[in-house]
Design an enzyme around this catalytic site. Structure first.
Site, mmCIF file in Angstrom:
data_model
loop_
_atom_site.group_PDB
_atom_site.id
_atom_site.type_symbol
_atom_site.label_atom_id
_atom_site.label_comp_id
_atom_site.label_asym_id
_atom_site.label_seq_id
_atom_site.Cartn_x
_atom_site.Cartn_y
_atom_site.Cartn_z
ATOM 1 N N CYS A 96 39.183 45.541 31.574
ATOM 2 C CA CYS A 96 38.810 45.290 32.919
ATOM 3 C C CYS A 96 37.161 45.409 33.401
ATOM 4 C CB CYS A 96 39.381 46.897 33.661
ATOM 5 S SG CYS A 96 41.023 47.157 33.175
ATOM 6 N N HIS A 145 28.974 38.589 42.945
ATOM 7 C CA HIS A 145 28.448 38.620 44.480
ATOM 8 C C HIS A 145 29.810 38.568 45.475
ATOM 9 C CE1 HIS A 145 25.967 40.533 47.318
ATOM 10 N NE2 HIS A 145 24.828 39.714 47.333
ATOM 11 N N ASP A 176 29.223 43.616 47.089
ATOM 12 C CA ASP A 176 27.950 43.521 47.611
ATOM 13 C C ASP A 176 27.037 44.508 46.943
ATOM 14 O OD1 ASP A 176 28.357 46.119 48.940
ATOM 15 O OD2 ASP A 176 29.386 45.199 50.586
#
Length: 630
Positions: free
Chosen positions: A547, A603, A607
């Site tokens: 993960c 991105h 953010d």
């Protein structure tokens, strides 16, 4: 009488049924394949333990099954049983004419695979199996390629002389087969009767072997796989060639005996280049018996097949549409596809029942390369302003040496390039105060040594726990972005990969359920897995399901670095070398042990503000590890 058919011993793991090869009502022979199953590491066909008629099928495609599971019910075919005594009587009467054939033991050796040793990675048969000629026996892997070793003749496996992990080379004994002996007296008689009619030997002809269509570029011959005098079967590999972007084996377009070799290792060839001259058998004599005449069209049909194959492949080149059905391919082809980064669902198989062959993967790669090269010129696509790779003759400036990249470096290099180009990276840098953590860690190691716990606690396990805590608080970091960039998959488990430097390159074993494990348990697991990684013994399952990744190079130096996100994950933490630094506490400067960390993230998913919050959670947890018990 109903007979239950169960899965034989295939190991402890569950496997998935990918194909059912028979239907209700079919008459099945002993050893005939019933279903195809596939696990994490291999696919195989499950044979019938005995003959019978399929009465019921208890499984479906997609079901999970394992050793001993019921898959079918056979009817023993009483009608056939009643007829058996009569047939037996006839056989008994005929028996004196042909004495039973005596069984003989024959060695099976590794064919000519070059001078280098290779490693046995898979054994595809077991003692007692009946094997057909050309059936695959073992899979071997060297530095540059993997291949399956076929049976040179039919027989029953009597002994297996190798194990997975053994090194073998050309001529190594791998198995002993039990094969039927000479036929009885009737066979020679039949041969003698036929001999006068077909006495004239077939005329031999000479045929040229040329390089098939491999594109317009020249490629280098890296290996010649046959020698003068070798008998070669149709589709047998003759040479290996390598270009700038791929390597492939060139197969024989027809059977024959190698009369001349027209190329050497290091030569440059291209489509249509003459590489060999074969001596091939001519037409059969006119006086051949009627039975042979009836069978004669079969070789002609077989000879036509290779000619038709390129046409089929040429049609398939433009048909790279996604295939929603199950992909049929052997483990060797799947490994080849992984090395080239090919999604097999996009490849059209030209083999039996749509099975994907090596040539299909090679055709797909070649077409993909052509498209990639043509796209910027035709549409202005690609990366704006990207120039072609510079071609420089370095030998003009001094002595040079070329070294082949390792297998792991080749695979990881392609993945890293893709990740860097396709993911818009942002990296946050910070320093965390680990003064108290280090004091606590050293104290715990001293206690562990006194209690002889045989465990060493490293800073990495505390970082793993801090990351797990941050992932629980900010689940968006524990996600993957869909291929079309429209959806997020949020994971309800926390598995963390830790990059390990090995002699063969960087590998990333995955530690499962980190949030549910304690420091001691994780430390033991880290020690065990790291040793396996350095010994090259990690399994595929131990490197899957991650993960989030941690890349710690503090032991090697550096103050900061920007790690590359390991797709399809969305973030990665880099850990650099800790150092004592003066830190202002509001009254004075005090020495504190500071650890530089860097968080790179995708991105498109995260953010900058969330990135700052995430790295702050890690920072606060490592600065005060009491937070781990809250």
């Amino acid at each position: 009488m109903a007979i239950e058919i169960k899965v034989p011993d295939i190991g402890a793991d569950e496997v998935e049924i990918t194909e059912i090869l028979v239907k209700v009502g079919d008459k099945v022979e002993a050893e005939q394949s019933l279903i195809t199953v596939e696990g994490d590491k291999a696919s195989m066909e499950v044979p019938s333990p005995q003959a019978g008629i399929v009465k019921e099928i208890k499984v479906s495609v997609g079901d999970k099954t394992q050793t001993g599971a019921l898959i079918m019910i056979f009817d023993s075919a009483d009608g056939a049983a009643d007829a058996a005594p009569a047939q037996a009587e006839e056989k008994k009467e005929a028996a004196p004419a042909a004495a039973p054939a005596a069984a003989a033991a024959k060695d099976v050796n590794v064919p000519d695979i070059g001078s280098d040793e290779v490693e046995v990675t898979e054994i595809l048969v077991k003692v007692g199996d009946k094997v057909e000629a050309e059936q695959s026996l073992i899979t071997v892997e060297g530095d540059k390629a993997s291949m399956e070793v076929p049976a040179p003749f039919a027989g029953t496996v009597k002994e297996i002389k190798v194990n997975v992990g053994d090194k073998v080379s050309t001529g190594s004994l791998i198995m002993v087969f039990e094969v039927a002996g000479e036929a009885g007296a009737a066979a020679p008689a039949a041969k003698q009767e036929a001999a006068p009619a077909a006495a004239p030997a077939p005329a031999a002809g000479v045929k040229e072997v040329n390089v098939p269509d491999i594109g317009g570029d020249e490629v280098e011959v890296t290996e010649v796989m046959v020698k003068v005098g070798d008998k070669v079967a149709a589709e047998q590999s003759l040479i290996t060639v390598e270009g700038d972007k791929a390597s492939m084996e060139v197969p024989a377009p027809f059977a024959g005996v190698v009369k001349e070799l027209k190329v050497n290792v290091g030569d440059k060839v291209k489509t249509g280049s003459l590489i060999m001259i074969f001596e091939v058998e001519g037409a059969a004599p006119a006086a051949a018996p009627a039975k042979q005449e009836a069978a004669a069209p079969a070789p002609a049909a077989k000879a036509e097949a290779p000619a038709a194959a390129p046409a089929a492949k040429a049609e398939g080149k433009s048909e790279f549409a996604e295939n929603d059905a199950y992909v049929h391919a052997t483990p060797l082809i799947r490994r080849l596809a992984r090395e080239f980064g090919v999604n097999l669902a996009k490849v059209k198989g030209t083999g039996r029942k749509g099975r994907i062959l090596r040539e299909d993967v090679q055709a797909y790669v070649k077409e993909a390369i052509k498209r990639a090269e043509a796209a910027p010129a035709a549409t202005g696509g690609g990366i704006p302003g990207m120039l072609p790779w510079p071609k420089v003759d370095f030998s003009k400036f001094g002595e040079i040496e070329e070294v082949e990249l390792g297998r792991i470096q080749k695979i990881s290099g392609a993945n890293l390039s893709r990740n860097w180009v396709m993911i818009p990276h942002v990296t946050h840098f910070d320093k965390t105060d680990i003064t108290e953590l280090e004091a606590f860690r050293k104290q715990q190691n001293e206690e562990a040594a006194k209690r002889k716990l045989d465990v060493k606690i490293t800073p990495v396990v505390f970082i793993m726990k801090a990351v797990a805590a941050a992932l629980e608080q900010m689940p968006r970091f524990n996600s993957s972005l869909s291929e079309d960039g429209q959806r997020l998959t949020l994971k309800k488990y926390i598995n963390i990969g830790v990059a390990v430097d090995t002699p063969n390159g960087l590998v990333v074993p995955v530690f499962k359920d980190v949030n549910k494990k304690g420091i001691i348990e994780l430390s033991r697991e880290l020690m065990t897995i790291s040793k396996k990684a350095r010994d090259g013994k990690l399994t595929a399952g131990e490197m899957q399901g991650g993960c989030f990744t941690i890349s710690s190079i503090g032991g090697l130096g550096t103050t900061h670095f920007a790690p590359i996100v390991n797709a399809p994950e969305v973030a990665i933490l880099g850990v650099s070398k800790s150092a004592m630094e003066p830190v202002w506490n509001g009254k004075e400067f005090v020495p504190r042990l500071m650890l530089p960390i860097s968080l790179s993230f995708d991105h498109r998913v995260i953010d900058g503000a969330d990135g700052a919050r995430f790295i702050t959670i890690i920072n606060n947890t490592l600065s005060d590890i009491r937070r781990l018990v809250m």
